[in-house]
Write an enzyme that holds these catalytic residues in place. Structure first.
Site, PDB file in Angstrom:
ATOM      1  N   PHE B 172      46.644 -21.710  18.007  1.00  0.00           N
ATOM      2  CA  PHE B 172      47.757 -21.667  18.957  1.00  0.00           C
ATOM      3  C   PHE B 172      47.860 -20.278  19.376  1.00  0.00           C
ATOM      4  O   PHE B 172      47.255 -19.337  18.634  1.00  0.00           O
ATOM      5  CB  PHE B 172      48.938 -21.811  18.063  1.00  0.00           C
ATOM      6  CG  PHE B 172      50.513 -21.986  18.886  1.00  0.00           C
ATOM      7  CD1 PHE B 172      51.302 -21.651  18.227  1.00  0.00           C
ATOM      8  CD2 PHE B 172      50.309 -22.436  20.184  1.00  0.00           C
ATOM      9  CE1 PHE B 172      52.624 -21.605  19.334  1.00  0.00           C
ATOM     10  CE2 PHE B 172      51.542 -22.942  20.939  1.00  0.00           C
ATOM     11  CZ  PHE B 172      52.536 -22.108  20.243  1.00  0.00           C
ATOM     12  N   GLN B 283      62.633 -13.035  25.944  1.00  0.00           N
ATOM     13  CA  GLN B 283      61.548 -13.547  26.295  1.00  0.00           C
ATOM     14  C   GLN B 283      61.677 -14.852  27.246  1.00  0.00           C
ATOM     15  O   GLN B 283      62.878 -15.622  26.848  1.00  0.00           O
ATOM     16  CB  GLN B 283      60.848 -14.142  25.107  1.00  0.00           C
ATOM     17  CG  GLN B 283      59.505 -14.802  25.091  1.00  0.00           C
ATOM     18  CD  GLN B 283      58.659 -15.073  23.765  1.00  0.00           C
ATOM     19  OE1 GLN B 283      59.345 -15.845  23.324  1.00  0.00           O
ATOM     20  NE2 GLN B 283      57.456 -14.846  23.847  1.00  0.00           N
ATOM     21  N   HIS B 285      60.808 -17.861  29.956  1.00  0.00           N
ATOM     22  CA  HIS B 285      59.699 -19.060  30.348  1.00  0.00           C
ATOM     23  C   HIS B 285      59.783 -19.484  31.556  1.00  0.00           C
ATOM     24  O   HIS B 285      60.880 -19.668  32.166  1.00  0.00           O
ATOM     25  CB  HIS B 285      59.804 -20.295  29.476  1.00  0.00           C
ATOM     26  CG  HIS B 285      58.620 -21.153  29.548  1.00  0.00           C
ATOM     27  ND1 HIS B 285      58.645 -22.127  30.474  1.00  0.00           N
ATOM     28  CD2 HIS B 285      57.334 -21.484  28.744  1.00  0.00           C
ATOM     29  CE1 HIS B 285      57.619 -23.012  30.402  1.00  0.00           C
ATOM     30  NE2 HIS B 285      56.800 -22.291  29.158  1.00  0.00           N
ATOM     31  N   LEU B 295      62.686 -26.544  28.144  1.00  0.00           N
ATOM     32  CA  LEU B 295      61.265 -25.888  29.049  1.00  0.00           C
ATOM     33  C   LEU B 295      60.418 -27.098  29.210  1.00  0.00           C
ATOM     34  O   LEU B 295      60.264 -28.089  28.288  1.00  0.00           O
ATOM     35  CB  LEU B 295      60.608 -25.092  28.056  1.00  0.00           C
ATOM     36  CG  LEU B 295      61.564 -23.702  27.638  1.00  0.00           C
ATOM     37  CD1 LEU B 295      60.657 -23.091  26.655  1.00  0.00           C
ATOM     38  CD2 LEU B 295      61.906 -22.883  28.802  1.00  0.00           C
ATOM     39  N   GLU B 298      53.561 -25.886  30.370  1.00  0.00           N
ATOM     40  CA  GLU B 298      52.542 -25.362  31.542  1.00  0.00           C
ATOM     41  C   GLU B 298      51.432 -26.485  31.725  1.00  0.00           C
ATOM     42  O   GLU B 298      51.052 -26.200  32.817  1.00  0.00           O
ATOM     43  CB  GLU B 298      51.941 -24.084  31.175  1.00  0.00           C
ATOM     44  CG  GLU B 298      53.106 -22.930  30.771  1.00  0.00           C
ATOM     45  CD  GLU B 298      52.347 -21.706  30.038  1.00  0.00           C
ATOM     46  OE1 GLU B 298      53.055 -20.671  30.379  1.00  0.00           O
ATOM     47  OE2 GLU B 298      51.524 -22.018  29.234  1.00  0.00           O
ATOM     48  N   ARG B 329      52.331 -16.506  32.838  1.00  0.00           N
ATOM     49  CA  ARG B 329      53.664 -16.775  33.038  1.00  0.00           C
ATOM     50  C   ARG B 329      54.674 -15.895  33.624  1.00  0.00           C
ATOM     51  O   ARG B 329      55.694 -16.134  34.314  1.00  0.00           O
ATOM     52  CB  ARG B 329      54.099 -17.009  31.427  1.00  0.00           C
ATOM     53  CG  ARG B 329      53.933 -18.322  30.664  1.00  0.00           C
ATOM     54  CD  ARG B 329      54.618 -18.581  29.509  1.00  0.00           C
ATOM     55  NE  ARG B 329      54.373 -17.661  28.460  1.00  0.00           N
ATOM     56  CZ  ARG B 329      53.309 -17.963  27.439  1.00  0.00           C
ATOM     57  NH1 ARG B 329      52.748 -18.916  27.779  1.00  0.00           N
ATOM     58  NH2 ARG B 329      53.004 -17.000  26.706  1.00  0.00           N
ATOM     59  N   HIS B 396      64.294 -17.598  26.071  1.00  0.00           N
ATOM     60  CA  HIS B 396      63.933 -18.605  25.005  1.00  0.00           C
ATOM     61  C   HIS B 396      64.168 -17.772  23.669  1.00  0.00           C
ATOM     62  O   HIS B 396      64.589 -18.649  22.725  1.00  0.00           O
ATOM     63  CB  HIS B 396      62.377 -18.792  25.082  1.00  0.00           C
ATOM     64  CG  HIS B 396      61.879 -19.799  23.989  1.00  0.00           C
ATOM     65  ND1 HIS B 396      62.383 -21.094  23.978  1.00  0.00           N
ATOM     66  CD2 HIS B 396      61.129 -19.655  23.126  1.00  0.00           C
ATOM     67  CE1 HIS B 396      61.750 -21.523  22.809  1.00  0.00           C
ATOM     68  NE2 HIS B 396      60.870 -20.737  22.330  1.00  0.00           N
ATOM     69  N   ARG B 440      56.896 -11.645  21.397  1.00  0.00           N
ATOM     70  CA  ARG B 440      56.910 -12.430  20.418  1.00  0.00           C
ATOM     71  C   ARG B 440      55.724 -13.419  20.580  1.00  0.00           C
ATOM     72  O   ARG B 440      55.526 -14.066  21.678  1.00  0.00           O
ATOM     73  CB  ARG B 440      58.101 -13.293  20.236  1.00  0.00           C
ATOM     74  CG  ARG B 440      58.173 -14.076  19.022  1.00  0.00           C
ATOM     75  CD  ARG B 440      59.148 -15.233  18.886  1.00  0.00           C
ATOM     76  NE  ARG B 440      59.175 -16.030  20.143  1.00  0.00           N
ATOM     77  CZ  ARG B 440      58.501 -17.223  20.028  1.00  0.00           C
ATOM     78  NH1 ARG B 440      58.538 -17.667  18.920  1.00  0.00           N
ATOM     79  NH2 ARG B 440      58.782 -18.339  21.098  1.00  0.00           N
TER      80      ARG B 440
END
Lengths: 101, 653
Positions: B172, B283, B285, B295, B298, B329, B396, B440
C-alpha cells in the site's frame, strides 16, 4: 378435525409477532389437517432473520462475490477483501469508492 | 431538520421547562430511568452551585476520556485495565464513531510477506510527513506497531491470513524496503474490507470487560457535558483527561467525514487558552462526489475516465499535457479548483466538475471496477453508463490537532521550550503528536489511534495512581459553559445555524481548500472573521433541553468555527509549500538549508526565516482573533543508537 381446524385459524390470528412458535404450529397443523392446507397458497414466511436465510434464492446477486472458502485464489489470502485487489490503483478502493490513500 | 431527528427517536421525553427547578434529591431517584450511566452508579452528586435552572450532576473519576472512537476506546480500557476509575464520555454510541468508516488497512512491520524492519517504516513515515513529523513520536509509533497489531489480533480482531496462518500483508502507498531503496514493502494488514469497523467493535467488546463507565450521547464542553437524553448537565472531575474527539472535516463543504466530525476536542483546548498545532495541513482527495462526500477511486481515471468542465472540455490536457488525468492527486485537485474559480464549473452554482465514465464500454467498467455503478447510483444518483459523476476536491483527514509529545501528553510552547500541560492528554486524529507531519500516509492513521491511545493510558498509569485525591475545584467551575448553553438555547438573532454553517463551509471550500495563494487566502481570512462575528446573531428554534439537536448543532458550529479560523489563518501565514499545504505563490519548501543542493558551503537560515516548524494557533473565543506562534520540529529519534534520525532531504516519489 373440527377442533383442529379452529385451533389452526385461531393460531394464525396470533401470528402477528414473529416468533419461533410460528414454525412449530404450522407443520403440526398441516400434518393433521392435511387436506385443508394443501389447497391453500404456500404460507408466507415471517420476515425474521430465520425466514430470510431459509431461502437463499431470494437474496440479490452481490456485486462482489465471496471467494470459495473465503480464500482468494490468486494471493491465497484467507478472510481478505472480496473482489479484485483493493490496492491495485494505489489507493484502497472498494466498489468504486476510495476509502484510504 | 432538528424536529425530524427528534421525532424519530424512540425515547420518551419530559421537557424541562425554564421555571421548574428539579429538587436535588429527586434527580437520582425519579430520573434514574433516563440516566444510562453504565458501570458505577455511585458518586453522582447534584448541586446547584452553577445555576438553579441547570442543576449540575457532579461526578468524580480518576480519568475521563472524551470521545469513544478507536483512540478513545483504547485509552479508556487501557486505563480501566490499569485499575483507574475511568469515565468515557461520548456524543455518539462507541460503535458509531467515525472510525467505523475507515475501511483501509493498518501498517505494521511484522515481516510476514518478506523481511521487514520497523526502521524502514520509520523512514517512510518521516519522508511522507515531508520532514514536519516529530521523529521521536514516529519512532515510538513504528516501533510499537508490530506489538500493537499483535495485541489487536489477540483481542480478537479477525485479520486476513496467509496460507500459513500469519497475518496477510499487502502493498500500500508509500511503504518501501531498505530506506526507500529496496522496492515496495508489504506492510498493510487488513480485515476483509472493514478494518476500522472491526477495530472499533473489537475494542468496544474488549472494553466492556473492564469497569469503564460509559456516558453515551453526552455532548462535551470542557469537562462539563450535556446529557442529550434528558438535558441534564454533568461535571466530571478527574485528575486526568484524555481528548480523543476526532477530526473536523465538517468545516469544509465537501468532506468524507460524518456530520459528527466537528473538532470538539480542538475547540475545548482552544477555549482553555492552549494552542492547536498544524491545523493548516488538511488532506484532500481530488474526486469526491458532490453532496455526498464519498471518494471515487483514482482507478476510474486509471481505466480511462476523464474530468470535464462546463464546456465539455477535457481540461487536464492543459494542466498536465503528458499525464493528463493521471497526474498526481495534488495537481488534479488544483486544476479542478482553478477551473471552478475561473467559472467553468458545472451545476447550478458552478462549483464542481464532472468525471465522465460513460465513454468506456460498460462491460469493462463492470469487470475492472465492480460496484461502481452501484456507488454512483446510491451516492450521486447517476447512471454511470449514461451520465457523468459530479465531483470536487474533498477533505479526508486532518493532520493537525492538539499538540502532544510522544507519550500523549498535551504540550504548549513557552520560553522556547515544550512544556507539558499536567493532567491533559490527547490521542487519535484530534491529537498531533505529529506522526503525520505535513501529509499522512495511507494505513498509518489506524495505527496512530491504537498506539497513542495505549500510550496515553500507559503514561497516566506511570505517573499517577488510582484513587488519587483530586485537586480542589471552584464550586462554580464551568459556569461560562452553562451560560453559553443558556444563551444559545434562547438565541433570537436573524441567522439560522444552518445558514451560518453553510457560509463557513462554502468560504473554506473556496478559499482554504487545495488552491491556496496569498490573495485568495487573505480574502478568505477576512470573510471567515466576518462569519465568526455573525455567530452573535444566531437564531435557534428549539427551546427545550431534552434531545435538543438544534442546540447541539449550534454548539458544534461554535467548535467548527474555532477550527476553521485557525486553519485559514495558519494557512495564510505559512509561506511555503509542504506536503498537503501547497501554495501557488510559494511553490517550494523553505527549510533551514536548501536540501536540493549539497549542504557544503550553505549557511543555515535562522529559525524565523524558514518554515520547517510547527504552527501553534491560539484564538480569543470572544473576538475570534487568531494569534500564531511556532515550535521547532523534533528531529532526534528516541534512541539514536537503535534508530538514527532521518536528515531532511527533497521528497520525491
Amino acid at each position: 378435525m373440527f377442533v383442529l381446524r379452529s385451533l389452526f385459524t385461531s393460531a394464525r390470528r396470533h401470528v402477528v409477532s414473529p416468533s419461533l412458535t410460528v414454525g412449530r404450529v404450522f407443520p403440526g397443523c398441516s400434518r393433521a389437517a392435511s387436506g385443508v392446507v394443501k389447497d391453500k397458497e404456500p404460507l408466507k414466511k415471517a420476515k425474521t432473520p430465520q425466514g430470510r436465510f431459509d431461502s437463499p434464492e431470494e437474496r440479490s446477486k452481490e456485486v462482489l462475490e465471496k471467494f470459495p472458502d473465503d480464500v482468494n485464489p490468486l494471493t491465497k489470502e484467507k478472510g481478505g477483501p472480496r473482489g479484485p485487489e483493493p490496492t491495485r490503483y494505489g489507493d484502497w478502493e472498494r466498489k468504486g469508492r476510495c476509502v484510504d490513500f | 431538520m432538528a424536529s425530524v431527528r427528534a421525532a424519530s427517536r424512540l425515547l420518551s421525553k419530559r421537557v424541562l421547562s425554564k421555571t421548574t427547578t428539579v429538587p436535588a434529591a429527586s434527580v437520582q431517584g425519579s430520573r434514574n430511568f433516563h440516566f444510562s450511566i453504565y458501570g458505577k452508579k455511585k458518586n453522582a452528586k447534584v448541586s446547584d452551585d452553577i445555576s438553579t435552572q441547570y442543576p449540575v450532576v457532579d461526578h468524580e473519576f480518576d480519568a475521563v476520556v472524551v470521545g469513544a472512537g478507536g483512540a478513545g476506546l483504547r485509552a479508556a480500557f487501557g486505563l480501566s485495565e490499569a485499575g483507574f476509575n475511568t469515565a468515557c464520555v461520548t456524543k455518539l454510541f462507541p460503535t458509531r464513531s467515525h472510525t467505523v468508516a475507515a475501511q483501509g488497512g493498518i501498517n505494521a512491520a511484522l515481516g510476514n510477506m518478506e523481511e521487514d524492519d520497523w526502521r524502514w517504516h520509520f523512514y517512510d513515515t518521516v519522508k511522507g510527513s515531508d520532514w514536519l513529523g516529530d521523529q521521536d513520536a514516529i519512532h515510538y509509533m513504528t516501533e510499537q506497531a508490530p506489538a500493537a497489531v499483535v495485541e489487536l489480533e489477540n483481542f480478537g480482531m479477525p485479520f486476513s491470513r496467509t496460507e500459513d496462518g500469519k497475518i496477510y500483508q499487502r502493498a500500500f502507498g508509500g511503504q518501501s524496503l531498505k530506506y526507500g531503496k529496496g522496492g515496495q514493502a508489504h506492510r498493510c494488514c487488513c480485515v476483509a474490507d472493514r478494518t476500522g469497523h472491526s477495530l472499533l467493535h473489537t475494542l468496544y467488546g474488549r472494553s466492556l470487560r473492564y469497569d469503564t463507565s460509559y456516558f453515551v450521547e453526552y455532548f462535551c464542553k470542557g469537562v462539563i457535558a450535556l446529557c442529550m437524553e434528558d438535558g441534564s448537565i454533568h461535571r466530571f472531575r478527574a485528575q486526568n483527561t484524555v481528548i480523543a474527539t476526532g477530526g473536523y472535516g465538517r468545516t469544509y463543504f465537501s468532506c468524507t467525514s460524518a456530520h459528527t466530525s466537528t473538532g470538539d476536542g480542538n475547540a475545548m483546548v482552544t477555549r482553555a487558552g492552549l494552542p492547536c498545532q498544524d491545523l493548516e495541513f488538511v488532506q484532500f482527495h481530488p474526486t469526491g462526489i458532490y453532496g455526498a462526500g464519498c471518494l471515487i477511486t483514482e482507478g476510474c481515471r486509471g481505466e480511462g475516465g476523464i474530468l470535464i468542465n462546463s464546456e465539455g472540455e477535457r481540461f487536464m490536457e492543459r494542466y498536465a499535457p503528458n499525464a493528463k488525468d493521471l497526474a498526481s492527486r495534488d495537481v488534479v485537485s488544483r486544476s479542478m479548483t482553478i477551473e471552478i474559480r475561473e467559472g467553468r464549473g458545472v451545476g447550478p452554482e458552478k462549483d464542481h466538475v464532472y468525471l465522465q465514465l460513460h465513454h468506456l464500454p460498460p462491460q469493462q467498467l463492470a469487470t475492472r471496477l465492480p460496484g461502481i455503478s452501484e456507488t454512483a447510483m446510491i451516492f450521486a444518483g447517476v447512471d454511470v453508463t449514461k451520465e457523468p459523476i459530479p465531483v470536487l476536491p474533498t477533505v479526508h483527514y486532518n493532520m493537525g490537532g492538539v499538540p502532544t509529545n510522544y507519550k500523549g501528553q498535551v504540550i504548549t510552547h513557552t520560553g522556547g521550550e515544550d512544556k507539558v500541560v499536567r493532567g491533559l492528554y490527547a490521542c487519535g486524529e484530534a491529537a498531533c503528536a505529529s506522526v503525520h507531519g505535513a501529509n499522512r500516509l495511507g494505513a498509518n492513521s489506524l495505527l496512530d489511534l491504537v498506539v497513542f491511545g495505549r500510550a496515553c493510558a500507559l503514561t497516566i498509569a506511570e505517573e499517577h495512581k488510582p484513587g488519587e485525591k483530586l485537586s480542589p475545584l471552584q464550586p462554580s467551575a464551568g459556569e461560562e459553559s452553562v451560560a453559553n448553553l443558556d444563551k444559545l438555547r434562547f438565541a433570537n438573532g436573524n441567522l439560522r445555524t444552518s445558514e451560518i454553517r453553510l457560509n463557513m463551509q462554502k468560504t473554506m471550500q473556496a478559499h482554504a481548500a487545495v488552491f491556496r495563494t496569498g490573495s485568495v487566502l487573505k480574502e478568505g481570512c477576512d470573510k471567515m472573521d466576518a462569519i465568526y462575528q455573525t455567530l452573535d446573531d444566531i437564531k435557534t428554534f428549539d427551546r427545550g433541553i431534552v434531545w435538543n439537536t438544534d442546540l447541539v448543532e449550534t454548539l458544534e458550529l461554535q467548535n467548527l468555527m474555532l477550527n476553521a479560523v485557525q486553519t485559514i489563518h495558519a494557512a495564510e501565514q505559512r509561506k511555503e509549500s509542504r506536503g498537503a499545504h501547497a501554495r501557488e505563490d510559494f511553490k517550494d519548501r523553505v527549510d533551514e538549508y536548501d536540501y536540493s543542493k549539497p549542504l557544503q558551503g550553505q549557511e543555515k537560515k535562522p529559525y524565523d526565516q524558514h518554515w520547517r516548524k510547527h504552527s501553534l494557533s491560539f484564538v480569543d473565543p470572544k473576538t475570534g482573533k487568531v494569534t500564531l506562534k511556532y515550535r521547532p520540529v523534533i528531529d532526534s529519534s528516541l534512541d539514536e543508537q537503535d534508530c538514527a534520525h532521518v536528515p531532511p532531504a527533497i521528497r520525491s516519489y
